[in-house]
Design a protein around this motif. Structure first.
Motif: not given
Length: 103
Positions: A11-13
């Motif tokens: 995921a991006n975070r």
């Protein structure tokens, strides 16, 4: 039909998620994280399954803080009102099934 290779999911975070399915009144999400998730209490039941990595699950039982290390394939069930927080040891991928609207 959907095939998801959980070990490849990123995921991006921290705690970013891919919605896997929406079951009436429930959600199924695959989370990626490398950071802890804060103490919280769900207003419904939660099933937490470690797909990859290791996660230290902190929870309160009879007023005492407990910790259990969950390995890939391990499952943790939190009933409505159970205080808990997850702390990954490095990168982890976790499948969470919970009441729709829970975060």
């Amino acid at each position: 039909m959907k095939i998801i290779r959980s070990r490849e999911f990123v995921a991006n975070r921290a705690w970013g998620a891919e919605l896997v399915a929406t079951i009436p009144n429930a959600t199924v999400r695959l989370h990626w994280t490398d950071q802890p998730y804060h103490w919280h209490v769900n207003d419904g039941e939660e099933v937490f399954v470690v797909m990859d990595g290791e996660v230290d699950m902190h929870y309160r039982q009879d007023g005492q803080e407990q910790v259990v290390t969950l390995l890939a394939g391990d499952l943790f069930f939190a009933d409505s009102g159970d205080a808990h927080y997850a702390c990954p040891r490095g990168v982890a991928r976790v499948l969470v099934i919970e009441r729709a609207g829970s975060e």
